[in-house]
Design an enzyme around this catalytic site. Structure first.
Site, PDB file in Angstrom:
ATOM      1  N   CYS A  82       0.828  -1.211   0.000  1.00 16.35           N
ATOM      2  CA  CYS A  82       0.000   0.000   0.000  1.00 16.35           C
ATOM      3  C   CYS A  82       0.861   1.260   0.000  1.00 16.35           C
ATOM      4  CB  CYS A  82      -0.986  -0.049   1.170  1.00 16.35           C
ATOM      5  SG  CYS A  82      -2.308   1.164   1.027  1.00 16.35           S
ATOM      6  N   HIS A 193      -3.836  -4.972  -0.247  1.00 14.81           N
ATOM      7  CA  HIS A 193      -3.436  -5.520   1.053  1.00 14.81           C
ATOM      8  C   HIS A 193      -3.498  -7.046   1.005  1.00 14.81           C
ATOM      9  CE1 HIS A 193      -3.261  -1.803   3.438  1.00 14.81           C
ATOM     10  NE2 HIS A 193      -4.114  -1.368   2.543  1.00 14.81           N
ATOM     11  N   GLU A 195      -2.647  -9.078   3.207  1.00 18.13           N
ATOM     12  CA  GLU A 195      -3.058  -9.589   4.530  1.00 18.13           C
ATOM     13  C   GLU A 195      -4.562  -9.554   4.724  1.00 18.13           C
ATOM     14  OE1 GLU A 195      -1.746  -6.658   3.878  1.00 18.13           O
ATOM     15  OE2 GLU A 195      -2.471  -5.120   5.269  1.00 18.13           O
TER      16      GLU A 195
END
Lengths: 215, 257
Positions: A82, A193, A195
């Site tokens: 990001c 992202h 994650e």
């Protein structure tokens, strides 16, 4: 024991990325650190980031972690996420213009106002928030077992325009195709992202755990 | 092809259990939040929203524990709302593993709090939750006001203007609940949703009233919502999130399958 260091420079929440990496890391140790020596001792490094670019660069400089990022970008597998991607560039339009780290040539620009979908004409919201498709432009070890066109979770209002088209590893359509992933030697930088991107994201993180830094 | 419309199951949590009320009363027990979160993740939910509906201080710790457990095994965005009143509340939830926090009543009493929160943590994690109720009579131009305290207290503030103000203060997303429809299973208030979505640049999540899959699709096609939120249709096993996505895809809506 192999280790991955997540750089903690006081910007936002590193819980998610640490948890997700631990989930796929196997025997590799995952640490969250602001200590230069500890980060430089790791085999692999993650450079995350949320928030505003000016604060991000200021914090990196204040802590001296800007030089740590430069060093790891030169000599080991580095995953940027990001704002971490945008910080690699020369500059960003955000905060009335911000000088960034200048590791990958290019700049970050804002999605233009009144953005529209080219097919439907529908108005597109800013930030670009949600699950969008990532088109892989060439073969890369980080894409192992990730189908081309897989959706990842994005949330951002600025995007990278790299000076060298060769640095673009993937694009994503939002108004027009933008560079959603940059890959430059041992650096892999994602605007989305991983994650927070469920199966595809965890696979990408698992690929990073095993990546030797060769494109 | 492009950005997918999101389906967000919502878990109302009271004392560590998922419950679902009908218009904020008549609460039914729907189960363990961690188990339910895991199930929705497996079904392909795009995000999860947890609303702490008791929000008394002793229950706050319970919610933190729930979020920690979910964040350790579910890797999609998590939003936590209910009782977020100060910066410390936001930090506690983000540290527990939430990605976004929903601010509702506190924004009404202290709009500057939204500004402070967005500056401190970034707009990407600040969702302003708006509970709106129609106040115009029949024949009048439609008008909605925001209500606080679970829909019990009117504020006199126009809902569309409030949404614009909150975005100007740094809200990254609007969670819009129709208090007239919440729990009724009659479908979203589509006019309200469309009015707010057209008025702001940031994504709008439609909420309140979903009773079937057609309602979810309408939220996007007629309400112009960027995401749709529902609770009871998923909790009691009527539909899976996967079925909802298949239905929306069949209506030509772009979803993550």
């Amino acid at each position: 024991m192999a280790s991955i260091a997540i750089i903690d420079y006081g910007m936002g929440n590193l819980h998610s990325i640490a948890k997700a990496l631990e989930h796929v890391a196997g025997k590799t140790r995952v640490i969250v650190s602001s200590e230069h020596a500890e980060i430089l001792a790791a085999d692999r490094v993650v450079f995350p980031g949320v928030g505003a670019i000016r604060d991000c660069i200021d914090e990196l400089k204040k802590t001296g972690l800007d030089d740590v990022v430069r060093q790891v970008a030169a000599d080991r597998p580095l995953l940027c996420v990001c704002l971490g991607l945008q910080a690699l560039l020369d500059e960003s339009e955000e905060n009335q213009g911000t000088h960034c780290l200048g590791i990958v040539p290019g700049k970050a620009v804002h999605f233009r106002k009144e953005l529209k979908d080219p097919d439907s004409g529908a108005r597109l919201k800013i930030p670009h928030m949600g699950w969008n498709q990532v088109q892989q432009l060439h073969v890369h070890p980080m894409w192992r077992d990730i189908p081309n066109g897989s959706r990842f979770y994005f949330v951002h209002s600025y995007y990278a325009v790299p000076a060298n088209a060769d640095d673009i590893a993937a694009t994503t359509p939002y108004g027009a195709d933008f560079a959603s992933v940059l890959a430059h030697d041992n650096v892999f930088a994602a605007q989305f992202h991983p994650e927070k991107s469920q199966h595809a994201g965890l696979q990408l993180l698992e690929n990073f755990v095993g990546w030797n830094g060769e494109p | 092809m492009g950005l997918a419309k999101r389906i967000i199951p919502c878990l109302d949590v009271d004392a560590g259990r998922v419950v679902k009320g009908v218009q904020f009363v008549d609460i039914r027990d729907a189960g363990d939040p961690v188990e339910i979160a895991r199930r929705y993740d497996e079904q392909g939910a795009d995000e999860l929203t947890f609303l702490d509906i008791t929000a008394s201080s002793d229950q706050r710790a319970t919610m933190v524990h729930v979020v920690e457990q979910v964040a350790g095994e579910v890797f999609i965005p998590l939003t936590v709302g209910g009782g977020i009143r100060e910066v410390a509340d936001i930090r506690r939830m983000l540290n527990a593993g939430a990605d976004k926090v929903g601010i509702n009543t506190a924004a009404v009493f202290n709009p500057e709090f939204v500004k402070e929160a967005a500056e401190r943590f970034g707009s990407q994690c600040i969702v302003v939750a708006i509970d709106a109720k129609q106040v115009s009579g029949s024949g009048e131009p439609k008008r909605w006001e925001i209500f606080t305290h679970g829909g019990r207290k009117p504020t006199g503030i126009d809902a569309v203007e409030w949404a614009q103000r909150m975005v100007a203060y740094g809200a990254g997303e609007i969670l819009l609940t129709s208090m007239d429809r919440d729990g009724t299973r009659d479908g979203f208030d589509l006019e309200l949703t469309r009015a707010v979505s057209a008025a702001v640049d940031v994504p709008v999540i439609a909420s309140g009233g979903v009773g079937n899959l057609e309602h979810l699709a309408e939220g996007v096609t007629l309400g112009c919502a960027d995401a749709v939120l529902a609770a009871s249709i998923f909790h009691f096993g009527e539909y899976t999130v996967g079925e909802a996505k298949q239905y929306m895809a069949a209506q030509g809506i772009e979803v993550r399958l």
